[in-house]
Design an enzyme around this catalytic site. Structure first.
Site, short mmCIF file in Angstrom:
data_model
loop_
_atom_site.label_atom_id
_atom_site.label_comp_id
_atom_site.label_asym_id
_atom_site.label_seq_id
_atom_site.Cartn_x
_atom_site.Cartn_y
_atom_site.Cartn_z
CB THR A 87 -0.90 0.04 1.24
OG1 THR A 87 -0.08 -0.11 2.38
CG2 THR A 87 -1.94 -1.04 1.19
CB THR A 95 12.01 0.08 2.89
OG1 THR A 95 11.54 -0.93 3.78
CG2 THR A 95 11.10 1.29 2.96
CG ASP A 96 12.97 -5.66 3.09
OD1 ASP A 96 12.91 -4.77 3.96
OD2 ASP A 96 12.75 -6.86 3.31
CE LYS A 101 14.78 -1.49 5.57
NZ LYS A 101 13.57 -2.28 5.33
#
Lengths: 517, 451
Positions: free
Chosen positions: B108, B184-185, B263
Site C-alpha cells: 500500500t 524498502t527492503d 537501507k
C-alpha cells in the site's frame, strides 16, 4: 490483540496494545453482584510530568509496563457502593500476590452518568478515598450543567446563535492599566459574544468551581492558553476600567442577557481558543458533553479531552492470534487462590483473630506468612497478627527500614518466642534490629543484650527483690504484688515472659506471707 | 473472475460452521457456546489462522477469537459491511501545477483505517490518495499506474526492466516527475538499476516507501509521499533518487542519489543513508534545500530511453572466515556469468577460494570486488592478498556499494562479456556509483553521544 490509538504523545508509537482476557464476570458487593464487563491486559502509557505552553513533558518509566484493566458494568448506584466495589476489586487483586503495590499502581477511572446527563469519564484517581467525593461532585456538575441548559432554553437560546464571530478589541485596551491584558510581541486581544449567557459563566458547577473555569480548562487543554477573562468575573479586579468595559460591551453589541469571553494571544491561537469557547457554549444547549476529565485532589475534575469511543480500536497487525488452550485455562483455574472475602472469614474463624485483622493481613499480603507462623509454632495467633500488622507499622513510623524484614526473620522471632528464648516484650526491638540486617537472629539478640533468662535466674532475681522489700510485704500483704512486679520486670523485661514472672512472684509472696521470714 | 470469497481467511471446520449458519464476514453474529454467548461483527481472519476459532469485533470495539466446536450455535443478527473504499476526492487537472506519475510496485502506498471494522483501506488511485493525503493536492497533478503487485523482497532484475521502461514512457509522455512507490527492503537495488538503465533523464525519478505501515500512527508513509511528490514535482534534479525520512522524527526527508544509498536499519524511519558521501539535499516543510551542485539538472527534453539489456546470471557473495571453495566451484558449474564479492577490509577473501576464483575468471566469469565495510574504497595494492586477486583478474570496484556492484554487473554483462570491456565499465562511474573521494563528513554513524 488490538491497538488503541493514543495521539496525545503519551505512547511514542502512537498506540497502546490491548488484549481482552475476560468477559462477563461479576463481583459480589454488599449483597449484590456488580458486573465485570471486560478485563484486558494493556501496556501502560508514559506519565505526564509537566506542561509548558504547548510542550508536554513525559517520563517513560511506566511506558510499556503491563497493566490489567478491569471494567465494571454500569451497576454501581451510589458513591458508597463505588468505594466498596473499588475496595473489593483491590482486595481481590492484592490477595493474588501478583500485582505491584505502591502509589499509582492501582488507578481508578470512573464513569458517571445521571438521568438526562451523559457518560463522563474521570481518569487518574489515585486514592480510593477520593472516589465517593469525585462521583458526588460529578453528579453535582452534571446537574448544574442541566440547570444551565434549562436556563438557556428558558431564555430562548438557539444553537445557531453560537457562531464564531471574533472581534479584535486590542485597540480598546491600548492604554489599559490591566496587567493581565498587557500584550507581548504579536499578541492580540480577541473577544467573542456569548448570547444569553449572562450570569451563567459565574454559576458554580462544582463546589468552588464556576462554569467559566470549565471553559478556561478546555481552552487550556486544547490550545495551551493559560486563561480567559469573562464577563461574570470582577473585571475591576483585573484592572479593567469601567470605560474599557463599556467600550467592550459596545464593540460586541452586548445585550443585558449576553456574556463575553476575552483572550490575549497571538491571533491564530486566540481564534482557536475562542472557537473552543463558542463550541462549548453551543454544547451547553445539549446539557452534558461526553468528556474525559482529570481527577483533582479536592474532589473536582478538569477537562482532559473529548471522550473516546470504542472506535479507536483496531487489530494489531504485528501479533498473530494467541490461541488459549482450554487445558491451560483449566490448570490456571485450579490454582487460583480463594476469594479474599472467603479467605477473610476463614482466617478469622480458624485462627481466632478479628475479621479486621484478617482483612488487613490479606490487604498487606501477609496472610500466607501469618498462616505459616501460626501453624508452625505454639504462639498466640492474635500476637502474630498484631506483630505483623501493628508492630511493623509502628516501627515503620519510627523510621525502621521494615521492608528489609523477611519471612525468615518473622519465623525466627516466633520460633524463639515459642521456645521461651525471648519474651514477647522483646519483639519490637528485636524486629528493629533485624531490619538492620545482622548476620542472624542470635547476633541480633547479643547486640541487644538479650540473653534468655532461665527459671533459676529469674527465681534468684525475685528472691532478691522480695528480700529487700520485706517490710512492704509485711505491711501490705498480697497487695505488694504490683510494685514488686514492676521492680522485677525492670530487670527482666524482654528476657522472659511477663506471665511466668507474675506466677513465680505471686508464689514467692504468698510463701513469705504464710511462713513469715 | 472467481466469485468473491464471503469468508476470507476461514477454512476447514470454521468455514463449514459459518457456511452452515449462512453468515459471511461483516455479519453481526451471535456465537453460542455451552458456557458463554458472544455477539459481534464477524471479521476476516488471517490466512495462517487455525480452523477452530472465529474472530469477532465486540460492541466495545475489542477483537476477540472465539473457540468453536460442534456444539457451537452461530446465528446471524444483521449485516454491517465494511466500506472498503475511501471517499474519493475529485480533483480536476490544474494546468498550472506539475504532473507527477506515481508507479506502484506493490504494497500500500497509503491507507486509512476503518475504525469500525478495523480494516485497513488501501489508497492508490489519485482520488484515493488525495483523500488519504490531501496535502498532495497542493503539490501536483497526480497520475497513478499500478505496474507490479509484489513484495520488495520478491523483486527481480526483470522487474527493474519493466519499471525502467514504464518510467521512460511516462516521462516521454510529459510527466514532470516520477514517483516509484517501492517496498524498502530492496529499494536501493531498484534505485541503482534505474540509475544505470535510464538515459537522457530530464526529470526527477523518486523512489519512496515507508518503514512503518500506514495503519499505525508512527507511519512515515504520508510525509514520505508528500516529500517525494515535492521532489518529483518541483526539484531541478534529473536523476534517480531515494527520498525517505532523514531523522527518526518527522522533521525532514533526505534526497539520496540512487547509486549511493543503502537501507541501514531494520526498523528506523531514517533507515536510508547515503554511504561514503553526503545526500544530494533535503526536503522540509515543502521546501527543497540542495546540499551540493554536482547533479544532473532538469530539462524540457523528452528523449529518455531505457537501456534494459541485462544478464541476471550474477551472484553477490560475502566473504567470511571459513569460506570454502566448493561454493565458488558450484557457481562456476551452474553457469553464472558474474560474481560480486563483498570482501573483507580493503577487498580481501580467504586464500581457500583463490584457486576457484582463478578458475572462474579463466572460464570467462567476471569477478568484481567490493568491501563489506561499505564505507571506504577497496585498496587491493596494499596487501599481498589484494595483489594476488588483482593478478588473477578480479575487478576492483572502488567505493561502489556491494549491492550496487551486483546490479551494475547485471547491467554491464547484458552489454558485453568481454573481460577488458567489463573491467572498464565496472571501474568507471556511470551514475555516480563510484566517487572520486569520500568527503570528511561522508562517514556518519551514530555512536553513543558522538555523531
Amino acid at each position: 490483540m488490538c491497538r488503541k490509538n493514543y495521539l496525545d504523545g503519551s505512547v511514542p508509537c502512537g498506540f497502546q496494545r490491548t488484549l481482552v482476557i475476560g468477559l462477563n464476570g461479576r463481583i459480589p458487593v454488599n449483597g449484590k453482584e456488580v458486573g465485570i464487563e471486560t478485563i484486558c491486559i494493556e501496556e501502560d502509557a508514559a506519565r505526564k510530568v509537566k506542561e509548558e505552553g504547548k510542550t508536554v513533558y513525559y517520563r517513560l518509566d511506566r511506558l510499556g509496563i503491563p497493566l490489567v484493566e478491569i471494567v465494571t458494568s454500569p451497576d454501581i448506584e451510589t458513591p458508597e457502593e463505588l468505594l466498596e466495589t473499588a475496595f473489593r476489586i483491590g482486595l481481590l487483586l492484592r490477595s493474588t500476590g501478583k500485582v505491584k503495590r505502591g502509589i499509582g499502581t492501582i488507578r481508578q477511572d470512573i464513569n458517571v452518568s445521571i438521568r438526562g446527563g451523559a457518560r463522563v469519564e474521570i481518569k487518574g484517581v489515585q486514592k480510593l478515598e477520593w472516589l465517593p467525593k469525585l462521583a458526588r461532585n460529578e453528579v453535582i456538575r452534571q446537574l448544574s450543567l442541566l440547570k444551565i441548559r434549562d436556563e438557556l432554553l428558558h431564555r430562548g437560546a438557539k444553537e445557531d446563535e453560537y457562531k464564531l464571530d471574533v472581534k479584535d478589541v486590542t485597540e480598546i485596551f491600548r492604554e489599559t492599566r490591566s496587567k493581565i491584558l498587557k500584550r507581548k510581541g504579536n499578541e492580540r486581544i480577541l473577544a467573542v459574544r456569548l448570547p444569553k449567557f449572562s450570569g451563567l459563566l459565574g454559576m458554580e458547577v462544582q463546589p468552588g468551581r464556576r462554569f467559566g473555569k470549565e471553559l478556561a480548562d478546555k481552552v487550556r487543554a486544547i490550545t495551551g492558553i493559560a486563561g480567559i477573562i469573562h464577563s461574570d468575573e470582577n473585571l475591576e479586579k483585573y484592572g479593567v476600567s469601567p470605560q474599557e468595559a463599556d467600550a467592550l460591551r459596545l464593540a460586541l453589541e452586548l445585550d443585558d442577557n449576553d456574556a463575553f469571553v476575552l483572550v490575549k494571544a497571538p491571533e491564530e491561537m486566540g481564534k482557536k481558543a475562542l472557537e473552543v469557547v463558542v463550541k462549548r457554549a453551543r454544547l451547553s444547549l445539549k446539557g452534558v458533553p461526553n468528556e474525559t476529565r482529570r481527577a483533582l485532589e479536592n474532589g473536582n475534575s478538569e477537562f482532559l479531552r473529548e471522550l473516546h469511543g470504542g472506535a479507536r480500536l483496531y487489530p494489531d497487525t504485528d501479533t498473530p492470534p494467541i490461541i488459549i488452550n482450554p487445558e491451560w485455562k483449566r490448570r490456571v483455574a485450579s490454582q487460583l487462590p480463594e476469594y479474599p472475602w472467603v479467605l477473610k472469614e476463614k482466617l478469622a474463624k480458624k485462627y481466632g483473630i478479628s475479621s479486621e485483622f484478617a482483612e488487613e493481613l490479606i490487604l498487606e499480603e501477609k496472610a500466607e506468612i501469618f498462616k505459616e507462623i501460626v501453624e508452625s509454632y505454639r504462639v498466640d495467633s492474635v500476637l502474630v497478627a498484631s506483630t505483623l500488622l501493628q508492630t511493623v507499622r509502628g516501627l515503620e513510623r519510627e523510621g525502621v527500614p521494615v521492608e528489609n524484614l523477611t519471612r525468615e526473620d518473622f519465623n525466627g522471632v516466633f520460633k524463639y518466642l515459642s521456645e521461651g528464648k525471648i519474651a514477647k516484650e522483646a519483639i519490637p526491638q528485636l524486629l528493629a534490629k533485624l531490619a538492620e540486617k545482622p548476620s542472624n537472629l542470635d547476633d541480633a539478640l547479643n547486640a541487644l543484650g538479650i540473653k534468655p533468662l532461665s527459671k533459676e535466674e529469674l527465681e534468684e532475681i525475685i528472691s532478691k527483690v522480695v528480700e529487700s522489700n520485706m517490710s512492704l510485704i509485711i505491711s501490705k500483704g498480697e497487695r505488694a504484688f504490683s510494685p514488686l512486679m514492676g521492680a522485677v520486670m525492670k530487670q527482666v523485661r524482654g528476657k522472659i515472659d511477663g506471665k511466668t514472672v507474675a506466677e513465680l512472684l505471686k508464689a514467692k509472696i504468698s510463701e513469705v506471707i504464710k511462713h513469715g521470714s | 473472475m472467481a466469485p468473491k470469497d464471503k469468508l476470507p481467511g476461514y477454512r476447514g471446520f470454521a468455514k463449514r460452521k459459518l457456511e452452515e449458519a449462512k453468515v459471511k464476514v461483516w455479519s453481526v453474529v451471535r456465537v453460542v457456546n455451552p458456557d458463554t454467548t458472544y455477539e459481534g461483527i464477524l471479521l476476516p481472519r488471517s490466512e495462517l489462522g487455525d480452523d477452530r476459532h472465529v474472530v469477532l469485533k465486540l460492541k466495545t470495539g475489542y477483537n476477540i477469537g472465539v473457540r468453536i466446536s460442534e456444539e457451537t450455535i452461530i446465528e446471524e443478527l444483521g449485516y454491517s459491511p465494511s466500506h472498503y473504499a475511501l471517499p474519493e476526492r475529485d480533483v480536476s487537472f490544474d494546468p498550472k501545477k506539475p504532473t507527477v506519475a506515481l508507479i506502484g510496485t506493490g504494497g500500500t502506498v497509503a491507507s486509512r483505517l476503518d475504525y469500525r471494522t478495523g480494516a485497513v483501506i488501501p489508497a492508490f488511485t489519485p482520488q484515493e490518495l488525495f483523500s488519504a493525503v490531501p496535502e498532495l493536492e497542493d503539490i501536483c497533478n497526480l497520475k497513478t499506474l499500478s505496474l507490479l503487485e509484489i513484495f520488495s523482497e520478491d523483486m527481480q532484475p526483470e522487474y527493474w526492466v519493466k519499471i525502467a521502461e514504464a518510467v521512460a514512457k511516462e516521462i516521454n509522455e510529459g510527466a514532470d516527475g516520477i514517483i516509484v512507490a517501492h517496498g524498502t527492503d530492496t529499494m536501493h537495488f531498484t534505485s541503482a538499476a534505474l540509475s544505470f538503465m535510464l538515459k537522457n533523464l530530464s526529470v526527477p525519478v523518486v523512489l519512496v516507501g515507508s518503514q512503518r505501515s500506514s495503519d499505525r500512527p508512527s507511519s512515515d508513509a504520508a510525509i514520505n509521499l508528500i516529500s517525494s511528490a515535492t521532489v518529483a514535482a518541483r526539484s531541478d534534479i534529473a536523476e534517480v533518487v531515494v527520498c525517505m525520512h532523514g531523522s527518526s522524527s518527522d522533521e525532514y526527508n533526505l534526497i539520496h542519489r540512487g547509486t549511493r544509498v543503502r537501507k541501514m536499519h531494520t526498523s528506523r524511519r531514517d533507515t536510508f543513508k547515503t554511504i561514503g558521501d553526503i545526500p544530494l539535499g533535503m526536503v522540509a516543510d515543502g521546501k527543497i534545500k540542495m546540499f551540493r551542485n554536482d547533479y544532473r539538472r532538469r530539462s524540457n527534453q523528452r528523449i529518455v530511453t531505457a537501456d534494459t539489456k541485462i544478464d541476471p546470471k550474477v551472484v553477490l557473495l560475502y566473504t567470511y572466515p571459513g569460506m570454502q571453495a566448493d561454493l565458488i566451484e558450484h557457481i562456476i558449474d551452474t553457469g553464472y556469468h558474474g560474481i560480486v564479492l563483498a570482501g573483507t577490509g580493503l577487498g580481501h577473501c580467504p586464500k581457500t577460494i583463490l584457486p576457484s576464483l582463478e578458475r572462474a575468471i579463466e572460464e570467462g566469469i567476471a569477478v568484481a570486488m567490493t568491501s563489506q565495510c561499505l564505507y571506504g574504497f577497496v585498496g587491493m595494492n596494499v596487501y599481498e592478498r589484494g595483489r594476488d586477486l588483482l593478478k588473477i583478474g578480479v575487478i576492483p570496484c572502488g567505493n561502489m556499494l556491494p549491492e550496487v556492484a551486483y546490479v551494475k554487473l547485471i547491467y554491464v554483462l547484458g552489454h558485453t562479456r568481454d573481460h577488458e570491456e567489463v573491467k572498464k565499465l565496472m571501474t568507471h562511474s556511470i551514475s555516480g556509483e563510484i566517487t572520486d573521494r569520500e568527503p570528511y563528513n561522508g562517514y556518519l554513524i551514530l555512536q553513543g553521544e558522538l555523531n
